[in-house]
Design a protein around this motif. Sequence first.
Motif, mmCIF file in Angstrom:
data_model
loop_
_atom_site.group_PDB
_atom_site.id
_atom_site.type_symbol
_atom_site.label_atom_id
_atom_site.label_comp_id
_atom_site.label_asym_id
_atom_site.label_seq_id
_atom_site.Cartn_x
_atom_site.Cartn_y
_atom_site.Cartn_z
ATOM 1 N N ALA A 1 8.229 -47.604 33.788
ATOM 2 C CA ALA A 1 8.773 -48.847 33.231
ATOM 3 C C ALA A 1 9.999 -49.253 34.047
ATOM 4 N N VAL A 2 10.002 -50.460 34.570
ATOM 5 C CA VAL A 2 11.095 -50.915 35.426
ATOM 6 C C VAL A 2 12.363 -51.054 34.594
ATOM 7 N N PRO A 3 13.440 -50.333 34.926
ATOM 8 C CA PRO A 3 14.674 -50.422 34.125
ATOM 9 C C PRO A 3 15.373 -51.762 34.310
ATOM 10 N N MET B 1 8.820 -52.203 42.905
ATOM 11 C CA MET B 1 9.921 -51.593 42.164
ATOM 12 C C MET B 1 9.454 -50.358 41.390
ATOM 13 N N ARG B 2 8.272 -50.429 40.814
ATOM 14 C CA ARG B 2 7.754 -49.267 40.085
ATOM 15 C C ARG B 2 7.488 -48.108 41.034
ATOM 16 N N ALA C 1 14.664 -50.628 42.724
ATOM 17 C CA ALA C 1 13.912 -49.980 41.649
ATOM 18 C C ALA C 1 14.312 -50.455 40.266
ATOM 19 N N ALA C 2 15.412 -51.153 40.131
ATOM 20 C CA ALA C 2 15.891 -51.562 38.810
ATOM 21 C C ALA C 2 16.594 -52.906 38.923
ATOM 22 N N LEU C 3 16.744 -53.545 37.762
ATOM 23 C CA LEU C 3 17.479 -54.805 37.659
ATOM 24 C C LEU C 3 18.775 -54.545 36.903
ATOM 25 N N VAL C 4 19.891 -54.934 37.490
ATOM 26 C CA VAL C 4 21.203 -54.811 36.849
ATOM 27 C C VAL C 4 21.683 -56.223 36.551
ATOM 28 N N VAL C 5 21.763 -56.546 35.260
ATOM 29 C CA VAL C 5 22.075 -57.901 34.816
ATOM 30 C C VAL C 5 23.370 -57.862 34.015
#
Length: 720
Positions: free
Chosen positions: A459-461, A508-509, A481-485
């Motif tokens: 699961a993409v963080p 990304m996965r 690999a992840a999204l930082v919002v």
Amino acid sequence: MTGYTMLRNGGVGNGGQTCMLRWSNRIRLTWLSFTLFIILVFFPLIAHYYLTTLDEADEAGKRIFGPRAGNELCEVKHVLDLCRIRESVSEELLQLEAKRQELNSEIAKLNLKIEACKKSIENAKQDLLQLKNVISQTEHSYKELMAQNQPKLSLPIRLLPEKDDAGLPPPKVIRGCRLHNCFDYSRCPLTSGFPVYVYDSDQFAFGNYLDPLVKQAFQATARANVYVTENADIACLYVILVGEIQEPVVLRPAELEKQLYSLPHWRTDGHNHVIINLSRKSDTQNLLYNVSTGRAMVAQSTFYASQYRPGFDLVVSPLVHAMSEPNFMEIPPQVPVKRKYLFTFQGEKIESLRSSLQEARSFEEEMEGDPPADYDDRIIATLKAVQDSKLDQVLVEFTCKNQPKLSLPTEWALCGEREDRLELLKLSTFALIITPGDPHLVISSGCATRLFEALEVGAVPVVLGEQVQLPYQDMLQWNEAALVVPKPRVTEVHFLLRSLSDSDLLAMRRQGRFLWETYFSTADSIFNTVLAMIRTRIQIPAAPIREEAAAEIPHRSGKAAGTDPNMADNGDLDLGPVETEPPYASPKYLRNFTLTVTDFYRSWNSAPGPFHLFPHTPFDPVLPSEAKFLGSGTGFRPIGGGAGGSGKEFQAALGGNVPREQFTVVMLTYEREEVLMNSLERLNGLPYLNKVVVVWNSPKLPSEDLLWPDIGVPIMVIEK
């Protein structure tokens, strides 16, 4: 008329004449028949007799038409001429046949000479091309010598402090510790090999309080590490394990600090020490919060801003799998890209805002509303509005069905057991991770556990909160690999997640799976990553990979069906000089001890960081997922979906000092002999090639009659 009438009526007057006429006709017919008989019978007899007796009147007494013996017939003049003509023609035919055979033999000799000339011309062309290659290689060597113009350097003398106190100037505040003022470089020369000394926790009082699983896993991985040494006098780094503390023991900060300062090699301030606090559970408290660690580095999963020193301390992942590796058979596949839920979140905040649990407004009204003062309240309202809008199937729960896990204040506690959380994440395309509401809490074990579980099941963080420090953030590119919002952009999260394409999600996965397997999954990967981080920060090359002897399969080599090794047709691409000498071992490097390498080949599934700063050196053992390597006579090189390039870029990426540095190709095969032979033949004449290693994965050995191509370099066939 009267006479005719009388004849018909049998008259007497003309009766005698009629009879005479009939008789005369019969006589004529008989005479004619007799005459013909005489002519047909007697005339041939008379002619035969005449012809047989004609020779008696000849003076020579010879017969012309009688039977004759031998060649008497040729004595006749015209027959003799015919015989002479026949003999002449026969002689001429024999002469022509002899000439024809002579010409055929001459033609065969000329054909052999033509073939020999063609071969000599081909050999001359090859010799000429080889001479050109030698000239080109000599020019490369000359340019290299002119460009370097430096003598061969011997290894520097190893630096070791003569006394325990290195005399480092103390920093003004302990929180201002960095490598330049809190680390003793004199104990870690470039050529030291990065020796690490690990304390035995059982020899100290706090070792009795450690979690047995964590302590046992740490000791097992320390014994197997290539950098660990038992000689503390030459050690560059000193490692001590202080956690996780087993429940319900409570270790006071003053007591722990006293025991740390009593370590044999602490040297008053703990420089070159690493204090590791591994958390196996999400509710692990901040054990070192009120402990003065001096100049020692701290590696743990929970940090407050007042104790975290960027570029010096390390944020590590939790030790979820302590004594056993994860079950890779239960890990879900990476496809399909889209799963049941777009995103999911389950958690409960002990100090939750009651207003956030009330019924939210419609999604459109929520978008137009003013942001509340508390971002967690805004996050709850927005996520519930997205769930109620039915635009996508999402699952968000802000209260746990059972008792939530213990957590730090303002942190979102985990709900349920680990198996239940993993089952939900397997159905989620994205996994929301809400950072603690306290801005002074840089990272917590709960957030690290959520990140670990999301990467484990693919699961993409999606991390809400840009102030968080993710594990190994200064070395890994988490944006792959992840999204930082940021939390203020929570109203844009749904739009952001929907804007990602399937190819981006899959990339990304895949990168998240690589990071999890390489850096987070086991105790070995965590410990090796911590050492690799520190080793890269102080610019020490990695140790060579340990050599392991493999069983070599005997095989026969033959001439390749391709071109000559010295006549590789590479088109207009300059791959460098073609090797005209046997393979040779790699020379010593000088650039390996610097960070000046800008050209390097990066695999599609590898993240830039401490393990890719030295692409020309052997890989650190922390990368078990890098299954393929390129190597020269003395080392290995990473390969994969590289960036490619010509010989110049390849030589620069190797980091050597000469353009004739060589590499090794490793090929895996399984009973695909035809494909393997074709692949090997395409390597014929490849510049910089040292040897080819074929790893035979099949339990059935290759056939003894199999003829391996001769590509100009050794081909080693080994069993897996």
